[in-house]
Design an enzyme around this catalytic site. Structure first.
Site, mmCIF file in Angstrom:
data_model
loop_
_atom_site.group_PDB
_atom_site.id
_atom_site.type_symbol
_atom_site.label_atom_id
_atom_site.label_comp_id
_atom_site.label_asym_id
_atom_site.label_seq_id
_atom_site.Cartn_x
_atom_site.Cartn_y
_atom_site.Cartn_z
ATOM 1 N N HIS A 183 -31.305 35.059 -28.145
ATOM 2 C CA HIS A 183 -31.987 36.570 -28.568
ATOM 3 C C HIS A 183 -32.575 36.896 -26.913
ATOM 4 C CE1 HIS A 183 -32.852 39.019 -31.144
ATOM 5 N NE2 HIS A 183 -34.280 39.291 -30.823
ATOM 6 N N ASP B 137 -39.313 44.683 -30.910
ATOM 7 C CA ASP B 137 -37.461 44.128 -30.718
ATOM 8 C C ASP B 137 -36.376 44.582 -32.007
ATOM 9 O OD1 ASP B 137 -35.560 42.276 -31.084
ATOM 10 O OD2 ASP B 137 -36.565 41.046 -31.809
ATOM 11 N N CYS C 229 -27.444 42.236 -29.851
ATOM 12 C CA CYS C 229 -29.337 42.361 -29.213
ATOM 13 C C CYS C 229 -29.055 43.031 -27.756
ATOM 14 C CB CYS C 229 -30.087 41.254 -29.423
ATOM 15 S SG CYS C 229 -29.481 39.800 -28.398
#
Length: 712
Positions: A467, A483, A423
């Site tokens: 994250h 995202d 991520c």
């Protein structure tokens, strides 16, 4: 001087001045008290403590000698010098606690008699409280309680080495004592005005914490994803949000410098101070939620988007971020509430903010810059964002915990060559492209997801839920969440990290001892969640039971309790407990005397002596009393002295009596019964003798005819 020789100025005391069993319990307690600190104590200090305690145990059995004064001083100076070199001038609560452990270890070399035992006893009790500075979980609390129980057993052995029953009886006596005081302890815990516990002091510690930091390089969060430690737990007043909506915002990274994303701006210096850890009071309303966060040594708190502060120990700052007034160096509880999700009309960014969120290095990653120019020429800002996310969805990009090493132009390599990352890689690349296209963007770091605790009562967010995502400014909409991980690996956002990387088998691959690694084993997961539930309730209602929590509980009682009423009630509890304890002790003493048949016979003799004009004096022995009685009443002299000798033999010389048989001990039940009968016969004889002597003195006694004498 030999290592085993003693000082010429200090003669060696006998090694058996302390009972071996008492010393063994003391050493066992020390070992148990060290276990909560094994994760932070340096290896050399652990080995030193083991060696010093072992030295004392060997000296107890005559294998070695305890060092004399000069050798002890030398050992102390060497170990203190090693400690100072190791800490390198970093004096914190953590290093101070380590130094305290070292001094406890050195104390073993001068533990020679009962006085030293008591000193070390109280030092070890204090060491148990020091353990709470670093661990407040229930299992560590039980370890500390167990260690103190060992100390109390050792104290029994020291003061009464000949108590019958051995180890089992010792534990039984300790259990009975604990049961007696437990109700009072519980009442005082609930009602005694709460003071801040020892572990709420500011811990200026150099100990590293697991968790997110204020900088991010591409591989940082993927390393954090291999940890199953808890980050925080959340209880909701209403239903839990869906998994895909659990974005826990922590901090914003907006400055790219040599491949590292950092926080912009200046964090003002804040002097060390205690964080108010008592922030969750009363019942949760429908849109409220309680967060119990593990220590991070950082100021940021984690919250869902669109939240507001309810407790006063957390403050909402700019960009919908929440901060504590001081670094959270211990477990902290705070409360937030979800506000209305309807946002007001977005205002334009200030010029300074726009410049801040468009900042990029002057050079580097030319292909990513060219991609941004290409997307910008063909569409508007929203189109650029959608085109970039479509690229991630449609092209073979992979989400992995085993990302390849990136070269200097790492964003170019990720977007056009490797197409494999975590991520943090994709969030950094997305922010770079958007800024290159003239769209203000920033990285948000926090956690996403969380698993339900036992019974779905609360949510557990772990470090592997860490994250990073992107927020971009769109005119007319304001900051919107983007995202890229959701486009590349939807399972990560919908189900969690375990499902997202199931195919490559990299979930917690370096953490074989974690229960979360074995998610397919139902019994392990059940046991893990039950233990976590116990710890969670312990943290909330025992460790976290402080001033506001206590007042909230008291306010629910009939009539309501304030601080004054609480003080009166506590004083009443203490007074009642002391009164009850005194009454019980008095009854036990009377019952004990009543059950002691020898004591009853001895008491009857004392009464007989008093009637004869010889009252017993305070502290007088039976032999002394018998001598005074013999002078006052010569008729009972022999019986009184024999009675006193038998009493002394029973109470003070039980091993001097002959054994009744080879199988019986030196003090059998049959011997007791025979001696008691003899004492009763002697007591009856003295009564008759005193009666006859009294008649003689009063002139009532008549001489017998054979005597040749007559009374007038």
């Amino acid at each position: 001087m030999s290592l085993w020789s003693r000082s010429k100025n200090e003669p060696e005391k006998p090694s058996d001045s302390l009972p071996s069993r008492a010393l063994l319990w003391l050493i066992a307690s020390f070992g148990l008290l060290l276990t909560p600190q094994l994760d932070r104590l340096p290896l050399w200090l652990i080995l030193v403590c083991v060696a010093l305690a072992g030295w004392r145990w060997l000296a107890q059995h005559g294998r070695v000698r305890l060092p004399g004064r000069w050798l002890r001083t030398g050992i102390m100076l060497v170990l203190v010098a090693i400690y100072l070199v190791r800490v390198q001038g970093s004096f914190t609560v953590d290093t101070a606690a380590s130094f305290f452990v070292l001094t406890v270890g050195l104390k073993w070399l001068e533990t020679r008699n009962a006085r030293d035992f008591y000193v070390l006893f109280y030092i070890l009790v204090y060491l148990a409280t020091v353990n709470f500075l670093f661990h407040q979980e229930i299992h560590w609390a039980l370890v500390n309680i167990g260690a103190i129980a060992l100390l109390l057993i050792g104290l029994q052995v020291l003061n009464a080495p000949d108590l019958p029953g051995g180890m089992k009886a010792g534990w039984r006596r300790l259990g009975v004592m604990l049961l007696k005081v437990l109700p009072v302890v519980v009442l005082l815990f609930v009602f005694f005005p709460r003071m801040e516990p020892l572990w709420s002091v500011p811990l200026v510690s150099g100990q590293a914490r697991t968790g997110i930091s204020d900088t991010m390089r591409p591989g940082d969060i993927s390393n954090l994803a291999q940890s199953s430690e808890r980050a925080f737990r959340v209880t909701f007043g209403g239903p839990m949000p869906e998994y895909r909506d659990r974005y826990w915002r922590g901090l914003i990274l907006d400055t790219l410098d040599d491949g590292t994303w950092r926080q912009g701006g200046y964090e003002p210096y804040r002097s060390p101070g205690r964080v108010n850890v008592d922030g969750g009071v009363g019942e949760l309303a429908a849109r409220e939620y309680d967060v119990l966060m593990e220590a991070t040594d950082q100021r940021w708190a984690f919250a869902l988007e669109g939240s507001k502060a309810v407790s006063d120990n957390v403050v909402k700052e700019a960009d919908e971020l929440f901060r504590f007034r001081r670094p959270a160096d211990s477990t902290i509880r705070y409360r937030l509430a979800l506000e209305n999700t309807d946002k007001p009309a977005a205002q334009s960014l200030e010029p300074g903010e726009a410049h801040r969120y468009l900042q990029l290095p002057a050079q580097g990653n030319p292909r990513a810059r060219a991609l941004a120019d290409e997307l910008k020429r063909s569409t508007d800002d929203v189109g650029v964002i959608q085109s970039l996310l479509s690229r991630f969805r449609e092209q073979p990009y992979f989400y992995t915990l085993r990302p390849p090493k990136m070269p200097n132009d790492g964003i170019d390599s990720l977007l056009f060559d490797e197409k494999r990352g975590f991520c943090a890689h994709y969030a950094g690349a997305t922010t770079f492209v958007l800024r290159s296209a003239g769209i203000p963007a920033r990285i948000v770091v926090g956690y996403q997801g969380g698993e339900s605790g036992a019974g779905n009562e609360y949510l557990i967010v772990r470090q592997y839920d860490a994250h990073a995502w992107v927020e971009a400014w769109v005119a007319g909409q304001g900051w919107i969440r983007i995202d890229p991980t959701a486009a590349i690996a939807p399972d990560r956002i919908e189900l969690g990290l375990r499902d997202a990387v199931a195919d490559e088998g990299s979930f917690l691959e370096n953490n074989w001892a974690s229960a979360q690694r074995y998610g397919d084993v139902a019994i392990i997961q059940w046991a893990s969640l039950q233990l976590d539930r116990i710890n969670y309730q312990w943290q909330r209602w025992v460790v976290g039971y402080q001033g506001q929590s206590q007042l909230d509980l008291m306010s629910r009682l009939p009539g309501g309790f304030g601080m004054r009423e609480l003080g009166y009630f506590t004083a009443g509890i203490i007074g009642a407990a002391l009164l009850i304890a005194g009454l019980i002790s008095a009854l036990q003493m009377r019952r004990g005397v009543g059950r002691d048949r020898y004591a009853r016979v001895l008491g009857a003799w004392y009464q007989l002596c008093g009637r004869a004009g010889v009252p017993v004096r305070h502290g007088e022995t039976p032999a002394a009393l018998a001598s005074r009685l013999a002078v006052a009443e010569p008729a009972v002299a022999d019986s009184a002295r024999l009675f006193a000798r038998m009493v002394n033999s029973h109470y003070y010389m039980p091993h001097s009596r002959p054994q009744s048989s080879p199988q019986s001990g030196p003090h059998s039940a049959r011997d007791d019964s025979d001696d008691l009968k003899r004492l009763r016969r002697l007591l009856a004889t003295m009564k008759r003798q005193l009666h006859r002597a009294g008649k003689h003195r009063s002139g009532i006694f008549r001489a017998s005819p054979q005597s040749g004498k007559h009374s007038d």
